[in-house]
Every structure is written in C-alpha cells, then in structure tokens.
Motif scaffolding. Structure first.
Motif, mmCIF file in Angstrom:
data_model
loop_
_atom_site.group_PDB
_atom_site.id
_atom_site.type_symbol
_atom_site.label_atom_id
_atom_site.label_comp_id
_atom_site.label_asym_id
_atom_site.label_seq_id
_atom_site.Cartn_x
_atom_site.Cartn_y
_atom_site.Cartn_z
ATOM 1 N N LYS A 29 0.816 -1.224 0.000
ATOM 2 C CA LYS A 29 0.000 0.000 0.000
ATOM 3 C C LYS A 29 0.839 1.258 0.000
ATOM 4 C CE LYS A 29 -4.000 -2.149 1.863
ATOM 5 N NZ LYS A 29 -5.190 -2.058 2.603
ATOM 6 N N PHE A 30 2.035 1.207 0.522
ATOM 7 C CA PHE A 30 2.969 2.330 0.547
ATOM 8 C C PHE A 30 2.446 3.577 1.243
ATOM 9 C CE2 PHE A 30 4.564 -0.452 -2.724
ATOM 10 C CZ PHE A 30 5.880 -0.588 -2.316
ATOM 11 N N GLU A 31 1.537 3.363 2.201
ATOM 12 C CA GLU A 31 1.192 4.421 3.133
ATOM 13 C C GLU A 31 1.147 3.780 4.509
ATOM 14 O OE1 GLU A 31 -3.645 4.736 3.288
ATOM 15 O OE2 GLU A 31 -2.615 5.910 1.772
ATOM 16 N N CYS A 32 1.546 4.517 5.487
ATOM 17 C CA CYS A 32 1.707 3.988 6.836
ATOM 18 C C CYS A 32 0.413 3.373 7.365
ATOM 19 C CB CYS A 32 2.181 5.097 7.775
ATOM 20 S SG CYS A 32 2.449 4.532 9.468
ATOM 21 N N ALA A 33 0.537 2.137 7.855
ATOM 22 C CA ALA A 33 -0.614 1.435 8.430
ATOM 23 C C ALA A 33 -1.072 2.080 9.741
ATOM 24 C CB ALA A 33 -0.258 -0.025 8.665
ATOM 25 N N LEU A 34 -0.182 2.810 10.412
ATOM 26 C CA LEU A 34 -0.532 3.416 11.688
ATOM 27 C C LEU A 34 -1.152 4.798 11.550
ATOM 28 C CD1 LEU A 34 2.555 2.421 13.880
ATOM 29 C CD2 LEU A 34 0.383 1.225 13.594
ATOM 30 N N CYS A 35 -0.580 5.645 10.677
ATOM 31 C CA CYS A 35 -1.059 7.037 10.627
ATOM 32 C C CYS A 35 -1.449 7.511 9.225
ATOM 33 C CB CYS A 35 -0.003 7.966 11.219
ATOM 34 S SG CYS A 35 1.435 8.227 10.162
ATOM 35 N N GLY A 36 -1.217 6.680 8.200
ATOM 36 C CA GLY A 36 -1.560 7.083 6.838
ATOM 37 C C GLY A 36 -0.512 7.962 6.166
ATOM 38 N N GLY A 37 0.613 8.206 6.862
ATOM 39 C CA GLY A 37 1.687 9.028 6.297
ATOM 40 C C GLY A 37 2.418 8.326 5.166
ATOM 41 N N LEU A 38 3.298 9.059 4.529
ATOM 42 C CA LEU A 38 4.084 8.510 3.424
ATOM 43 C C LEU A 38 5.315 7.791 3.949
ATOM 44 C CD1 LEU A 38 4.012 11.532 0.965
ATOM 45 C CD2 LEU A 38 2.647 9.443 0.847
ATOM 46 N N TYR A 39 5.696 6.731 3.248
ATOM 47 C CA TYR A 39 6.921 6.012 3.576
ATOM 48 C C TYR A 39 8.082 6.561 2.766
ATOM 49 C CZ TYR A 39 4.434 2.153 5.904
ATOM 50 O OH TYR A 39 3.700 1.386 6.756
ATOM 51 N N GLU A 40 9.267 6.468 3.324
ATOM 52 C CA GLU A 40 10.486 6.696 2.572
ATOM 53 C C GLU A 40 11.340 5.443 2.705
ATOM 54 O OE1 GLU A 40 12.986 9.878 3.936
ATOM 55 O OE2 GLU A 40 12.901 9.230 6.004
ATOM 56 N N VAL A 41 12.156 5.175 1.686
ATOM 57 C CA VAL A 41 13.052 4.031 1.716
ATOM 58 C C VAL A 41 14.275 4.411 2.530
ATOM 59 C CG1 VAL A 41 14.460 2.460 0.328
ATOM 60 C CG2 VAL A 41 12.241 3.238 -0.535
ATOM 61 N N ARG A 42 14.652 3.553 3.467
ATOM 62 C CA ARG A 42 15.831 3.781 4.296
ATOM 63 C C ARG A 42 16.785 2.602 4.129
ATOM 64 N NH1 ARG A 42 14.547 7.584 8.407
ATOM 65 N NH2 ARG A 42 16.785 7.869 8.587
ATOM 66 N N HIS A 43 18.068 2.879 4.176
ATOM 67 C CA HIS A 43 19.095 1.848 4.046
ATOM 68 C C HIS A 43 20.027 1.897 5.253
ATOM 69 C CE1 HIS A 43 17.955 1.317 -0.125
ATOM 70 N NE2 HIS A 43 18.182 2.581 -0.375
ATOM 71 N N ASN A 44 20.576 0.754 5.606
ATOM 72 C CA ASN A 44 21.573 0.668 6.658
ATOM 73 C C ASN A 44 22.952 0.844 6.013
ATOM 74 O OD1 ASN A 44 23.339 0.023 8.683
ATOM 75 N ND2 ASN A 44 22.360 -1.906 9.220
ATOM 76 N N PHE A 45 23.585 1.977 6.263
ATOM 77 C CA PHE A 45 24.912 2.252 5.713
ATOM 78 C C PHE A 45 26.018 2.046 6.744
ATOM 79 C CE2 PHE A 45 22.331 4.908 2.764
ATOM 80 C CZ PHE A 45 22.731 4.308 1.583
ATOM 81 N N ALA A 46 25.686 1.407 7.868
ATOM 82 C CA ALA A 46 26.690 1.167 8.908
ATOM 83 C C ALA A 46 27.838 0.340 8.329
ATOM 84 C CB ALA A 46 26.068 0.442 10.093
ATOM 85 N N GLY A 47 29.042 0.780 8.585
ATOM 86 C CA GLY A 47 30.218 0.053 8.116
ATOM 87 C C GLY A 47 30.613 0.344 6.679
ATOM 88 N N ALA A 48 29.928 1.266 6.024
ATOM 89 C CA ALA A 48 30.274 1.588 4.637
ATOM 90 C C ALA A 48 31.649 2.255 4.576
ATOM 91 C CB ALA A 48 29.224 2.507 4.025
ATOM 92 N N ASP A 49 32.467 1.819 3.632
ATOM 93 C CA ASP A 49 33.789 2.401 3.403
ATOM 94 C C ASP A 49 33.629 3.440 2.290
ATOM 95 O OD1 ASP A 49 36.369 3.058 2.621
ATOM 96 O OD2 ASP A 49 37.119 1.005 2.828
ATOM 97 N N TRP A 50 33.428 4.696 2.665
ATOM 98 C CA TRP A 50 33.090 5.741 1.701
ATOM 99 C C TRP A 50 34.223 6.024 0.726
ATOM 100 C CZ3 TRP A 50 28.175 6.304 1.224
ATOM 101 C CH2 TRP A 50 27.352 6.023 2.314
ATOM 102 N N GLU A 51 35.456 5.934 1.160
ATOM 103 C CA GLU A 51 36.586 6.144 0.241
ATOM 104 C C GLU A 51 36.620 5.043 -0.817
ATOM 105 O OE1 GLU A 51 40.318 6.894 2.183
ATOM 106 O OE2 GLU A 51 39.404 8.348 3.538
ATOM 107 N N LYS A 52 36.400 3.812 -0.414
ATOM 108 C CA LYS A 52 36.352 2.697 -1.365
ATOM 109 C C LYS A 52 35.183 2.874 -2.339
ATOM 110 C CE LYS A 52 35.964 -2.299 -1.728
ATOM 111 N NZ LYS A 52 35.699 -3.550 -1.001
ATOM 112 N N LEU A 53 34.042 3.321 -1.815
ATOM 113 C CA LEU A 53 32.890 3.559 -2.693
ATOM 114 C C LEU A 53 33.195 4.620 -3.743
ATOM 115 C CD1 LEU A 53 29.787 3.414 -0.326
ATOM 116 C CD2 LEU A 53 30.393 1.838 -2.166
ATOM 117 N N MET A 54 33.858 5.682 -3.356
ATOM 118 C CA MET A 54 34.203 6.734 -4.320
ATOM 119 C C MET A 54 35.106 6.185 -5.420
ATOM 120 S SD MET A 54 32.363 9.210 -3.450
ATOM 121 C CE MET A 54 32.974 10.418 -4.584
ATOM 122 N N ARG A 55 36.064 5.351 -5.063
ATOM 123 C CA ARG A 55 36.932 4.720 -6.071
ATOM 124 C C ARG A 55 36.118 3.804 -6.989
ATOM 125 N NH1 ARG A 55 40.170 4.327 -1.516
ATOM 126 N NH2 ARG A 55 39.763 2.085 -1.293
#
Length: 183
Positions: A29-55
């Motif tokens: 449904k892509f609307e919050c089951a609790l309040c009817g608000g909009l969802y956004e996609v979230r990702h877990n970036f913990a541990g990401a090596d940003w310098e390696k990603l840039m390369r």
C-alpha cells in the motif's frame, strides 16, 4: 525466478510522520498502516567504506557501454553505477536496466535566461532516457526491487510516462527472464 533479497535490517520503509517501519519487499500500500503518512526508503549504511565507494564509482564512470541487462548494469547505467547508494542490498541478479540516466545537461541559452531572469540556468534533457521519459531512472529501481521481491508481473494506472516506462522495464525484465510479463 526469485533472487535472495535483502531484509529489514538492511533496507526498509519508514513513515516520515510517525517513524513506523515496515518491510519494503512485503508492503503493497505504501502508506503507513498506523497514521496514513508517506513512507520513505531507508538503508543501513553502517560500516560503509566511503573512500572505497568513491573509487568504485570513479571506475564505473570509465566504462559505459556493455550489453543490456545484469550484471553489466552497474557499468552501463548512470543510475546503477551508484548502486551502493541507490539500493545497496539489492541482489545484482535482480537488476533490470536499459542504460538509463545518460542525459545531457545543457545551458538554457540567452533568450530563456532573460525570460527566467538568471544567466546560470541549466536543464537536464530527460527525453534522452531509453524510455524518452523522466520516469526511467526511478522505474529501473522499482522493477528491480519487484524482481527481488519475487513479483511476476507489473501494472499501473497511468496514461502517460509512468505506464510507458513500466512497460519498457517489464519487457526488459521478461527478456532477462526475471519477470514472466505484464498482468
């Protein structure tokens, strides 16, 4: 063909109003089951090596014309070349790409600049996408995520760019034997 996909600890939907979290691959449904608000996609970036990603991103910029489809999409798509930011946990075998995102950015010219009232205005020519629409860059992610979720078809209520882009990406998914076709 269902590909092993990511879990709630990696990518999820979160309500922008109340913070409720739900499973991206199961929510329909892509609307919050609790309040009817909009969802956004979230990702877990913990541990990401940003310098390696840039390369990694820099190396992908140097090669942009492989055959259509997976796994070459990372190098041929201006969207998927940034996969680790766009949809980091999406399995590579799920990607449906038509090499979208290669759009020129051009200066608007002096006449339009005068009309707008600024000399420093640039436009992105979205019509250069493979579907001829601005919807291609989002649709590649949507259809690829649907493939990862094990969906077998696609449909939408649209009379324009959205339906055209969905049809193109669903056809590409079918050609790659990732989707069985439109339902």
């Amino acid at each position: 063909m269902k590909v092993e996909a990511f879990g709630m600890d990696q990518t999820w939907l979160q309500c922008i109003d109340c913070g409720h979290k739900t499973d991206l691959l199961k929510e329909e449904k892509f609307e919050c089951a609790l309040c009817g608000g909009l969802y956004e996609v979230r990702h877990n970036f913990a541990g990401a090596d940003w310098e390696k990603l840039m390369r990694t991103f820099d190396s992908r910029c140097s090669y942009m014309s492989p055959p259509f489809g997976s796994p070459y999409a990372l190098n041929g798509s201006a969207v998927w070349m940034y996969k680790e930011l766009i949809n980091p946990w999406l399995p590579l075998g799920s990607i449906v790409s038509l090499h979208e995102g290669h759009m020129p950015i051009v200066h608007v010219g002096k006449n339009l600049s005068k009309f707008i009232g600024s000399r420093n205005v640039w436009m992105i020519l979205e019509g250069y996408n493979p579907t001829g629409t601005f919807k291609a860059c989002g649709m590649t992610n949507l259809v690829s995520t649907a493939v990862a979720a094990g969906k077998r078809g696609a449909a939408c209520a649209s009379t324009g760019d959205t339906s055209e882009a969905l049809a193109a990406y669903a056809a590409a998914g079918r050609r790659l034997r990732l989707l069985d076709g439109l339902e």
